[in-house]
Enzyme design. Structure first.
Site, PDB file in Angstrom:
ATOM      1  N   HIS A   1       0.799  -1.235   0.000  1.00  0.00           N
ATOM      2  CA  HIS A   1       0.000   0.000   0.000  1.00  0.00           C
ATOM      3  C   HIS A   1       0.825   1.276   0.000  1.00  0.00           C
ATOM      4  O   HIS A   1       0.260   2.364   0.007  1.00  0.00           O
ATOM      5  CB  HIS A   1      -0.943   0.030   1.213  1.00  0.00           C
ATOM      6  CG  HIS A   1      -0.234   0.167   2.514  1.00  0.00           C
ATOM      7  ND1 HIS A   1       0.361  -0.889   3.138  1.00  0.00           N
ATOM      8  CD2 HIS A   1       0.002   1.250   3.295  1.00  0.00           C
ATOM      9  CE1 HIS A   1       0.918  -0.463   4.262  1.00  0.00           C
ATOM     10  NE2 HIS A   1       0.722   0.821   4.376  1.00  0.00           N
TER      11      HIS A   1
HETATM   12  N1  UDP Z   1      -2.390  -5.832   9.341  1.00  0.00           N
HETATM   13  C1  UDP Z   1      -3.638  -6.337   9.642  1.00  0.00           C
HETATM   14  N2  UDP Z   1      -4.442  -6.765   8.609  1.00  0.00           N
HETATM   15  C2  UDP Z   1      -4.037  -6.729   7.302  1.00  0.00           C
HETATM   16  C3  UDP Z   1      -2.748  -6.215   7.017  1.00  0.00           C
HETATM   17  C4  UDP Z   1      -1.950  -5.754   8.050  1.00  0.00           C
HETATM   18  O1  UDP Z   1      -4.018  -6.411  10.804  1.00  0.00           O
HETATM   19  O2  UDP Z   1      -4.809  -7.137   6.426  1.00  0.00           O
HETATM   20  C5  UDP Z   1      -1.557  -5.336  10.448  1.00  0.00           C
HETATM   21  C6  UDP Z   1      -0.208  -5.978  10.562  1.00  0.00           C
HETATM   22  O3  UDP Z   1      -0.278  -7.119  11.393  1.00  0.00           O
HETATM   23  C7  UDP Z   1       0.641  -4.892  11.176  1.00  0.00           C
HETATM   24  C8  UDP Z   1      -0.013  -3.612  10.716  1.00  0.00           C
HETATM   25  O4  UDP Z   1      -1.285  -3.977  10.200  1.00  0.00           O
HETATM   26  O5  UDP Z   1       0.597  -4.955  12.571  1.00  0.00           O
HETATM   27  C9  UDP Z   1       0.807  -2.930   9.667  1.00  0.00           C
HETATM   28  O6  UDP Z   1       0.119  -1.843   9.201  1.00  0.00           O
HETATM   29  P1  UDP Z   1       0.382  -1.194   7.771  1.00  0.00           P
HETATM   30  O7  UDP Z   1       0.994  -2.192   6.881  1.00  0.00           O
HETATM   31  O8  UDP Z   1      -0.900  -0.571   7.366  1.00  0.00           O
HETATM   32  O9  UDP Z   1       1.341   0.016   8.100  1.00  0.00           O
HETATM   33  P2  UDP Z   1       2.930   0.194   8.222  1.00  0.00           P
HETATM   34  O10 UDP Z   1       3.420  -0.761   9.258  1.00  0.00           O
HETATM   35  O11 UDP Z   1       3.508  -0.032   6.875  1.00  0.00           O
HETATM   36  O12 UDP Z   1       3.067   1.614   8.644  1.00  0.00           O
END
Ligand code: UDP
Length: 356
Positions: free
Chosen positions: A203
């Site tokens: 994303h």
């Molecule tokens: N996550 C979730 N469901 C999903 C995809 C990701 O619960 O379908 C959780 C994942 O376990 C992690 C978090 O979302 O803890 C990561 O968030 P994201 O990828 O949106 O953000 P980033 O970490 O890249 O800032």
């Protein structure tokens, strides 16, 4: 102390779930949800599953460009700070909500505590990198997940106090992963067997906003040699739809598209995957903790330790590199990175010192 916490998106709800309960045991917390992520799949499911208290204030600010979103958040936070008069403002990570929370507080002279301070990809074209750098230079208390992060802050001569506390997301993952690992039936809901599918998330703006990059992502997915489960972020799904690539992805036999999942189900699917492909920061760490190989669809990462340990490979959107990474055996060593699952306790203790 009265602490006003600003959160707004999925990873922030997860991080706040680690800290908020402990914080409320000792202090008064006012939880503000900016509305950056507002639908059930990206927001309310995390409050329900992880026991995060309902927000005291919902600003309802989503959509628009990064600039306009941040500006609207600032305009809404100013009167809220005036009304609630907190002793400190707590922010997490690297989103528009992080930047707006920190800036609104700093401009009023309210101390800012930043959880996950010091993370750097050294790629200033990422909106998140800009948010990280700006927030760190406005923070009085910089709570770091790793020594690398603390070192980055020292190199930048930040004005605030730097403490290595460990990663609060690891606190949550360590709590949930034993049950997640044992849930061998979870992949069955998608017709998949444990240990023989790939879990994909994507994303980042850099991967999904430009049609050419998005096309390269779809090309990479099409080349993967095992079944792929892809819980698509709404931003990604919208871009796939508008470029006509969604139909192409849906036609691929090995690909199962799903809605974004709740934390518990997603964790079970990480733990039982043969490998994870992702551009998420949080998912890189969770794969590492689960002992599952990670292929990162970026050319940089803030979570460099997972790469140094040999469990994470940066492939950008290069098909050959991704296929080679899938073949690579994982190291025997799996050192403990990012703390012992008690980072939230250290965060709360450090925040308490802001009062003196
Ligand atoms: N996550 C979730 N469901 C999903 C995809 C990701 O619960 O379908 C959780 C994942 O376990 C992690 C978090 O979302 O803890 C990561 O968030 P994201 O990828 O949106 O953000 P980033 O970490 O890249 O800032």
């Amino acid at each position: 102390m009265k602490i006003l916490t600003v959160v707004g998106n999925r990873p922030q709800f997860i991080k706040a779930a680690a800290v908020s309960g402990l914080l409320r045991a000792e202090h008064e917390e006012i939880l503000v949800h900016t509305g950056q992520h507002y639908d059930d799949a990206l927001s309310s499911v995390f409050f329900a599953e992880l026991g995060l208290s309902a927000p005291e204030h919902e600003l309802g600010i989503g959509g628009g460009s990064n600039t306009s979103q941040t500006a609207r958040m600032l305009a809404a936070l100013e009167p809220l700070l005036e009304e609630t008069v907190p002793d400190a403002v707590l922010v997490y990570g690297d989103t528009n909500s992080t930047l707006a929370g920190a800036l609104a507080a700093a401009q009023r002279g309210v101390p800012v505590a930043h959880v996950e301070a010091g993370m750097r990809s050294f790629d200033r074209s990422m909106p998140e990198e800009l948010n990280r750098v700006l927030c760190d230079h406005m923070s009085e208390l910089l709570l770091c997940a790793s020594h690398t992060a603390a070192e980055n802050l020292r190199r930048e001569s930040v004005a605030g106090r730097v403490e290595v506390v460990g990663d609060v997301m690891v606190d949550v993952a360590l709590r949930w992963q034993p049950a997640a690992r044992a849930d061998r039936a979870a992949p069955g809901a998608y017709g998949l067997d444990p240990g023989s599918y790939l879990l994909l998330t994507a994303h980042r703006a850099g991967n999904v906003d430009e049609p050419e990059r998005l096309r390269a992502l779809v090309r990479l997915v099409a080349a993967l040699p095992e079944p792929v489960l892809f819980p698509a972020h709404p931003r990604t799904r919208a871009r796939l739809q508008s470029t006509g690539l969604l139909a192409e992805l849906e036609r691929l036999e090995g690909v199962r598209l799903a809605e974004p999942l709740g934390y518990v189900e997603f964790s079970a699917l990480v733990c039982n995957a043969r490998a994870v492909l992702t551009d998420s920061g949080g998912v890189q760490k969770e794969a590492y903790l689960a002992g599952v190989p990670c292929i990162t669809l970026r050319s940089t990462t803030e979570w460099v330790e997972t790469v140094d340990a040999g469990w994470n490979t940066l492939v950008d959107l290069d098909v050959e590199r991704a296929l080679a990474a899938l073949e690579r055996p994982m190291p025997v060593d799996h050192p403990r990175l990012y703390g012992d699952g008690r980072a939230a306790e250290r965060c709360v203790a450090a925040i308490g010192t802001l009062a003196s």
